[in-house]
Design an enzyme around this catalytic site. Structure first.
Site, PDB file in Angstrom:
ATOM      1  N   SER A 118      48.596  39.681  50.788  1.00 49.57           N
ATOM      2  CA  SER A 118      47.249  39.357  50.353  1.00 49.57           C
ATOM      3  C   SER A 118      46.615  38.278  51.222  1.00 49.57           C
ATOM      4  O   SER A 118      45.434  38.010  51.084  1.00 49.57           O
ATOM      5  CB  SER A 118      47.270  38.916  48.898  1.00 49.57           C
ATOM      6  OG  SER A 118      48.304  37.996  48.681  1.00 49.57           O
ATOM      7  N   HIS A 139      45.973  46.200  52.490  1.00 45.47           N
ATOM      8  CA  HIS A 139      45.884  45.331  51.313  1.00 45.47           C
ATOM      9  C   HIS A 139      45.181  46.055  50.163  1.00 45.47           C
ATOM     10  O   HIS A 139      43.958  46.236  50.189  1.00 45.47           O
ATOM     11  CB  HIS A 139      45.149  44.026  51.686  1.00 45.47           C
ATOM     12  CG  HIS A 139      45.051  43.068  50.555  1.00 45.47           C
ATOM     13  ND1 HIS A 139      43.950  42.274  50.352  1.00 45.47           N
ATOM     14  CD2 HIS A 139      45.916  42.785  49.547  1.00 45.47           C
ATOM     15  CE1 HIS A 139      44.145  41.540  49.264  1.00 45.47           C
ATOM     16  NE2 HIS A 139      45.328  41.833  48.770  1.00 45.47           N
ATOM     17  N   GLU A 151      41.833  46.943  52.093  1.00 48.13           N
ATOM     18  CA  GLU A 151      41.500  46.206  53.323  1.00 48.13           C
ATOM     19  C   GLU A 151      42.516  46.623  54.387  1.00 48.13           C
ATOM     20  O   GLU A 151      43.723  46.618  54.113  1.00 48.13           O
ATOM     21  CB  GLU A 151      41.612  44.700  53.094  1.00 48.13           C
ATOM     22  CG  GLU A 151      40.444  44.094  52.356  1.00 48.13           C
ATOM     23  CD  GLU A 151      40.576  42.580  52.214  1.00 48.13           C
ATOM     24  OE1 GLU A 151      39.647  41.870  52.590  1.00 48.13           O
ATOM     25  OE2 GLU A 151      41.614  42.105  51.704  1.00 48.13           O
ATOM     26  N   ASN A 189      40.265  37.974  49.370  1.00 46.24           N
ATOM     27  CA  ASN A 189      40.877  36.777  48.780  1.00 46.24           C
ATOM     28  C   ASN A 189      40.264  35.484  49.298  1.00 46.24           C
ATOM     29  O   ASN A 189      40.326  34.458  48.622  1.00 46.24           O
ATOM     30  CB  ASN A 189      42.388  36.803  48.993  1.00 46.24           C
ATOM     31  CG  ASN A 189      43.041  37.783  48.032  1.00 46.24           C
ATOM     32  OD1 ASN A 189      42.483  38.075  46.977  1.00 46.24           O
ATOM     33  ND2 ASN A 189      44.187  38.308  48.401  1.00 46.24           N
TER      34      ASN A 189
HETATM   35  N1  3HC Z   1      46.199  53.173  35.719  1.00 49.78           N
HETATM   36  C1  3HC Z   1      45.324  54.174  35.514  1.00 49.78           C
HETATM   37  N2  3HC Z   1      44.075  54.011  34.998  1.00 49.78           N
HETATM   38  C2  3HC Z   1      43.734  52.744  34.658  1.00 49.78           C
HETATM   39  C3  3HC Z   1      44.590  51.633  34.854  1.00 49.78           C
HETATM   40  C4  3HC Z   1      45.891  51.882  35.399  1.00 49.78           C
HETATM   41  N3  3HC Z   1      46.757  50.900  35.657  1.00 49.78           N
HETATM   42  N4  3HC Z   1      43.931  50.527  34.439  1.00 49.78           N
HETATM   43  C5  3HC Z   1      42.723  50.921  34.019  1.00 49.78           C
HETATM   44  N5  3HC Z   1      42.592  52.253  34.152  1.00 49.78           N
HETATM   45  C6  3HC Z   1      41.409  53.082  33.864  1.00 49.78           C
HETATM   46  C7  3HC Z   1      41.163  53.254  32.404  1.00 49.78           C
HETATM   47  O1  3HC Z   1      41.873  54.347  31.886  1.00 49.78           O
HETATM   48  C8  3HC Z   1      39.666  53.497  32.321  1.00 49.78           C
HETATM   49  O2  3HC Z   1      39.360  54.845  32.647  1.00 49.78           O
HETATM   50  P1  3HC Z   1      38.004  55.545  32.080  1.00 49.78           P
HETATM   51  O3  3HC Z   1      36.860  54.887  32.794  1.00 49.78           O
HETATM   52  O4  3HC Z   1      38.163  56.979  32.458  1.00 49.78           O
HETATM   53  O5  3HC Z   1      38.005  55.301  30.610  1.00 49.78           O
HETATM   54  C9  3HC Z   1      39.145  52.628  33.460  1.00 49.78           C
HETATM   55  O6  3HC Z   1      40.252  52.377  34.358  1.00 49.78           O
HETATM   56  C10 3HC Z   1      38.641  51.316  32.918  1.00 49.78           C
HETATM   57  O7  3HC Z   1      39.687  50.694  32.163  1.00 49.78           O
HETATM   58  P2  3HC Z   1      39.538  50.085  30.688  1.00 49.78           P
HETATM   59  O8  3HC Z   1      38.488  50.833  29.927  1.00 49.78           O
HETATM   60  O9  3HC Z   1      40.897  49.959  30.084  1.00 49.78           O
HETATM   61  O10 3HC Z   1      39.086  48.601  30.917  1.00 49.78           O
HETATM   62  P3  3HC Z   1      37.920  48.050  31.799  1.00 49.78           P
HETATM   63  O11 3HC Z   1      36.697  48.893  31.729  1.00 49.78           O
HETATM   64  O12 3HC Z   1      37.853  46.618  31.441  1.00 49.78           O
HETATM   65  O13 3HC Z   1      38.474  48.153  33.298  1.00 49.78           O
HETATM   66  C11 3HC Z   1      39.574  47.127  35.098  1.00 49.78           C
HETATM   67  C12 3HC Z   1      39.705  47.581  33.660  1.00 49.78           C
HETATM   68  C13 3HC Z   1      39.424  48.327  36.013  1.00 49.78           C
HETATM   69  C14 3HC Z   1      40.868  46.384  35.407  1.00 49.78           C
HETATM   70  C15 3HC Z   1      38.315  46.201  35.217  1.00 49.78           C
HETATM   71  O14 3HC Z   1      38.380  45.189  34.243  1.00 49.78           O
HETATM   72  C16 3HC Z   1      38.177  45.561  36.570  1.00 49.78           C
HETATM   73  O15 3HC Z   1      37.678  46.146  37.510  1.00 49.78           O
HETATM   74  N6  3HC Z   1      38.619  44.275  36.689  1.00 49.78           N
HETATM   75  C17 3HC Z   1      38.568  43.536  37.935  1.00 49.78           C
HETATM   76  C18 3HC Z   1      39.736  43.935  38.777  1.00 49.78           C
HETATM   77  C19 3HC Z   1      39.742  43.205  40.088  1.00 49.78           C
HETATM   78  O16 3HC Z   1      38.897  42.386  40.412  1.00 49.78           O
HETATM   79  N7  3HC Z   1      40.760  43.520  40.887  1.00 49.78           N
HETATM   80  C20 3HC Z   1      40.950  42.898  42.163  1.00 49.78           C
HETATM   81  C21 3HC Z   1      41.873  41.762  41.990  1.00 49.78           C
HETATM   82  S1  3HC Z   1      42.160  40.965  43.529  1.00 49.78           S
HETATM   83  C22 3HC Z   1      43.441  41.764  44.177  1.00 49.78           C
HETATM   84  O17 3HC Z   1      44.002  42.670  43.627  1.00 49.78           O
HETATM   85  C23 3HC Z   1      43.906  41.269  45.497  1.00 49.78           C
HETATM   86  C24 3HC Z   1      45.220  40.565  45.379  1.00 49.78           C
HETATM   87  O18 3HC Z   1      45.691  40.272  46.668  1.00 49.78           O
HETATM   88  C25 3HC Z   1      45.157  39.287  44.593  1.00 49.78           C
END
Ligand code: 3HC
Length: 282
Positions: A118, A139, A151, A189
């Site tokens: 990351s 990434h 990325e 990040n």
């Molecule tokens: N597997 C499969 N499907 C999943 C899933 C998983 N692990 N997690 C969520 N989903 C699906 C759900 O089934 C749902 O599908 P639908 O639209 O068909 O109903 C959809 O994704 C949305 O999920 P939820 O309804 O349960 O919940 P949310 O609408 O709150 O979405 C989320 C969840 C997608 C995690 C959303 O909250 C989000 O985008 N959060 C921000 C995530 C983010 O910023 N990620 C980047 C982090 S930084 C990073 O990763 C870099 C690292 O280096 C630190």
């Protein structure tokens, strides 16, 4: 020749999501971890995610067929015949370099070695091998099966051919590749983690309670998750190590990790994965 066999090292939340996404795109995957119990947990997570997607009609084939493309191993030697290895172990530079050195000795010359780091320099990881032109950063974002971005980070010596193959693979996964230069934190990040760190400072200084800070950012800036709940999802140890890479890489005090973030990691409060972070998870 396009890539059809992939090794994924590390069965944690990123590794299992990467393995799932690769298998969903039709690739044969070997998921590797030194800890057999982590592999078992990863398979259960993948199964749950695939079942959820299947029930929503988001899979083009039965979940079992996708699962059938994921093999597992606790031995690195099982990855010797793969065309691409994606390393997704914890953010420890010495560990990553040691793995890349071993992979370089183990894998045929054509195998591409990618890191899901990351924030650590791809050029420095590549220097641990005799094939720096075949080393690249991929990434992924958490949760991997859902997030569209990958990325793609070229080290100083990464070849055009390897970059093109990885960009094509990202498209095959149904995701979007965004190129980033090999600088601390890359693009996401470098921007996201200082925001999360600032939210931790706001909590530390009593500007607001955790829920108030998260609600403010969700309702006021339309973020899907608040910065503190997102930190819990990413893992507070991962957040701290990314801030440390930014701080050391830029030598700028604006990247200093919040003391509260450090204390929480010292206490073993790592977020969702440990059951306790800024929130409690039962
Ligand atoms: N597997 C499969 N499907 C999943 C899933 C998983 N692990 N997690 C969520 N989903 C699906 C759900 O089934 C749902 O599908 P639908 O639209 O068909 O109903 C959809 O994704 C949305 O999920 P939820 O309804 O349960 O919940 P949310 O609408 O709150 O979405 C989320 C969840 C997608 C995690 C959303 O909250 C989000 O985008 N959060 C921000 C995530 C983010 O910023 N990620 C980047 C982090 S930084 C990073 O990763 C870099 C690292 O280096 C630190």
């Amino acid at each position: 020749m396009s890539i059809s066999t992939v090794g994924v090292i590390g069965a944690g939340q990123m590794g299992n999501g990467i393995a799932q996404s690769m298998a969903m795109a039709g690739l044969e995957v070997i998921l590797n971890d030194i800890d057999g119990a982590s592999i078992e947990r990863a398979l259960a997570t993948i199964q749950k995610s695939l079942t959820r997607m299947e029930s929503k009609g988001k899979l083009s084939e039965p979940a079992e067929q996708v699962m059938g493309r994921i093999k597992t191993s606790t031995e690195l030697s099982a990855l010797a015949q793969t065309q691409l290895v994606v390393e997704a172990v914890s953010e420890n530079e010495a560990l990553k370099k040691s793995l890349f050195k071993q992979l370089d000795e183990l894998c045929p010359a054509e195998t591409i070695l990618a890191s899901n780091t990351s924030s650590i320099s791809i050029t420095r990881i590549a220097a641990a091998t005799n094939r720096p032109d075949q080393v690249i950063g991929m990434h992924f974002m958490n949760p991997v099966p859902v997030m569209k971005l990958v990325e793609v980070i070229r080290g100083l010596q990464t070849s055009d051919e390897v970059n093109d193959k990885i960009v094509a693979l990202v498209e095959q996964l149904g995701k979007v590749a965004v190129g980033s230069e090999d600088r601390p934190g890359f693009i996401v990040n470098r921007i996201l983690l200082p925001m999360i760190n600032e939210a931790v400072f706001a909590l530390y200084e009593g500007v607001g309670e955790a829920k108030a800070i998260d609600d403010a950012m969700k309702l006021g800036t339309a973020h899907p998750m608040g910065p503190l709940e997102l930190a819990d999802m990413i893992g507070l140890d991962t957040c701290l190590s990314i801030m440390e890479v930014l701080y050391e890489g830029f030598r700028d005090s604006k990247y200093r990790p919040c003391p509260l973030l450090r204390s929480m990691v010292d206490a073993g409060y790592l977020g969702r994965k440990s059951g306790q972070g800024f929130y409690s998870y039962e």
